[in-house]
Design an enzyme around this catalytic site. Structure first.
Site, PDB file in Angstrom:
ATOM      1  N   HIS A  78       0.797  -1.147   0.063  1.00  0.00           N
ATOM      2  CA  HIS A  78       0.215   0.090  -0.016  1.00  0.00           C
ATOM      3  C   HIS A  78       0.916   1.157   0.141  1.00  0.00           C
ATOM      4  CE1 HIS A  78      -3.776  -1.790   1.670  1.00  0.00           C
ATOM      5  NE2 HIS A  78      -3.355  -2.603   0.682  1.00  0.00           N
ATOM      6  N   TYR A 207      -9.092   5.222   7.664  1.00  0.00           N
ATOM      7  CA  TYR A 207      -9.395   5.762   9.203  1.00  0.00           C
ATOM      8  C   TYR A 207     -10.586   6.677   8.901  1.00  0.00           C
ATOM      9  CZ  TYR A 207      -5.139   3.607  10.597  1.00  0.00           C
ATOM     10  OH  TYR A 207      -3.961   2.972  10.901  1.00  0.00           O
ATOM     11  N   PRO A 299      -4.180  -0.176  18.428  1.00  0.00           N
ATOM     12  CA  PRO A 299      -3.808  -0.663  17.025  1.00  0.00           C
ATOM     13  C   PRO A 299      -4.154   0.315  16.121  1.00  0.00           C
ATOM     14  CG  PRO A 299      -5.940  -1.477  17.931  1.00  0.00           C
ATOM     15  CD  PRO A 299      -5.485  -0.877  19.202  1.00  0.00           C
ATOM     16  N   LYS A 303       1.347  -0.432  15.165  1.00  0.00           N
ATOM     17  CA  LYS A 303       2.763  -0.689  15.297  1.00  0.00           C
ATOM     18  C   LYS A 303       3.070  -1.964  16.329  1.00  0.00           C
ATOM     19  CE  LYS A 303       4.341   3.056  13.813  1.00  0.00           C
ATOM     20  NZ  LYS A 303       3.980   2.682  12.322  1.00  0.00           N
ATOM     21  N   TYR A 391       4.215   6.101  10.230  1.00  0.00           N
ATOM     22  CA  TYR A 391       3.165   4.951   9.765  1.00  0.00           C
ATOM     23  C   TYR A 391       4.218   4.018   9.107  1.00  0.00           C
ATOM     24  CZ  TYR A 391      -1.246   2.725   9.059  1.00  0.00           C
ATOM     25  OH  TYR A 391      -2.153   2.008   9.042  1.00  0.00           O
TER      26      TYR A 391
END
Length: 402
Positions: A78, A207, A299, A303, A391
């Site tokens: 991704h 998100y 979550p 990580k 990220y």
């Protein structure tokens, strides 16, 4: 009970999750012997549904360790994530903000399968289905792992023990309270998550912030979705029949121009509490903690397993240096080195969590501030770069000393 059987190894490892198995694999590549003990069966360990987002550094670590063939063939790269709010979707492009780094969706259970196959093919020692596991002598020169198996008692005499047995394992509680500080935060919400046999509603992780609560759209394959909604921490899963889940997910994730979410059979459903925890130090005597045995992150920041891989990289380097030269500097510095990365990941995970979720303690001021923060992070290149570089994973430290 039958008689006692004693074995000898250099590093005894408690726990056959990603951290314990990866440590055993990396040590073997350095010529260091280890034995892994696990209280669950192999089938259970391989089928546990867990997170599946791999940072660039985790991808590289597994590939460099000879574990990348199936991952690279089946994992899904991704190049970014979406943040959705107020009916709009905002994309953060990782490669353009991080010098080409990406993430991969590849289930933790798939990583575990690859590790088990690699260890057993190489003749590595993994003992499943043990009971009454205990560790002793961590302050001496030869600590011991004791366990029961098939009606017999067993002992493994070691140079060092790695506690890779998760948050509820036996290793961390074996350290006296005076020698360990636990930093804990429990969030006032949880995630209701499902694994569904349905086409993923988003091509990248999305998100979603809404006035009804947080939601997350992710995937495990082009035909299997991993989906979450925010619920109360004491929510009864029986209150969420499949149709209610699908309806609520649709409400929280809707954006302009998006097709309705495709539903399908739900393969797994569970509630995950949201918690942050850090144990300091991550070493006591000849016992080293790694992964969830030492720290838990919510979550939201993806990580958990990535931190475990970082711990294992650091611990492997330290053990390899010791067995190669006798130098203990890396072992002495392991905890401080790992904790610097752990706390940075905790900060990022906390920030993402509080920015995206609704809290019952929020005031009208908090809600307006949260909305302004979402506006800022999706409209500022500097803010998007901060999300992107965290990220995809911060660079690994070099050097073994604190």
């Amino acid at each position: 009970m039958l008689g006692m059987t004693t074995r000898r190894t250099q590093v005894g490892i408690v726990g056959a999750g990603p951290s314990g198995l990866l440590l055993s694999h990396l040590l073997a590549r350095q010529g260091i012997d280890s034995i892994v003990v696990e209280n669950r069966g192999r089938d259970y360990v391989e089928e546990r549904v867990r997170a599946g987002v791999l940072e660039q550094g985790t991808i590289d670590t597994l590939a460099e360790a000879g574990l990348g063939e199936r991952m690279m063939a089946e994992g899904l790269f991704h190049d970014g994530i979406e943040i959705r709010f107020d009916g709009q979707a905002h994309r953060i492009d990782f490669p353009s903000l991080t010098g080409g780094k990406r993430i991969m969706v590849y289930g933790q259970n798939e990583v575990v399968k690859d590790l088990i196959d690699a260890r057993l093919e190489a003749g590595g020692a993994i003992v499943f289905d043990v009971d009454d596991t205990a560790i002793e002598g961590i302050d001496g020169e030869s600590p011991t792992i004791r366990y029961g198996k098939d009606g017999a008692e067993h002992a493994i005499a070691c140079d060092y023990i790695a506690g890779c047995d998760g948050f509820h394992g036996i290793c961390r509680p074996s350290i006296s309270e005076a020698a360990l500080t636990g930093y804990d935060r429990v969030y006032p919400f949880a995630w209701l998550g499902v694994l569904a046999d349905s086409r993923p509603p988003s091509r990248e992780v999305a998100y979603c912030h809404s006035e009804r609560g947080f939601a997350l759209l992710s995937l495990r394959s082009p035909t299997v979705s991993r989906l979450y909604i925010q619920v109360a921490p004491d929510e009864d899963i029986a209150n969420w029949p499949d149709q209610r889940f699908w309806d609520e997910l649709q409400r929280r994730t809707a954006v302009e121009g998006a097709a309705p979410i495709e539903t399908g059979p739900i393969l797994h459903k569970g509630i995950t509490p949201m918690r942050s925890f850090v144990a300091e130090p991550m070493r006591n005597g000849r016992l080293f903690l790694a992964g969830d045995a030492a720290h838990i992150v919510p979550p939201t920041g993806a990580k958990g397993m990535n931190l475990a891989v970082a711990d294992i990289r650091f611990l492997t380097e330290a053990l390899a240096a010791f067995y190669r030269t006798g130098d203990t500097a890396g072992l002495d510095g392991y905890s401080a080195r790992a904790l610097r990365r752990v706390w940075k990941a905790q900060r990022f995970s906390w920030w993402m969590t509080t920015m995206l979720h609704l809290s019952p303690d929020d005031s009208p001021f908090d809600r307006r501030r949260q909305r302004a923060e979402l506006d800022y992070v999706t409209g500022s290149e500097a803010a998007m770069r901060t999300i992107a570089e965290n990220y995809v994973g911060l660079p690994f430290e070099t050097g073994l000393t604190p």
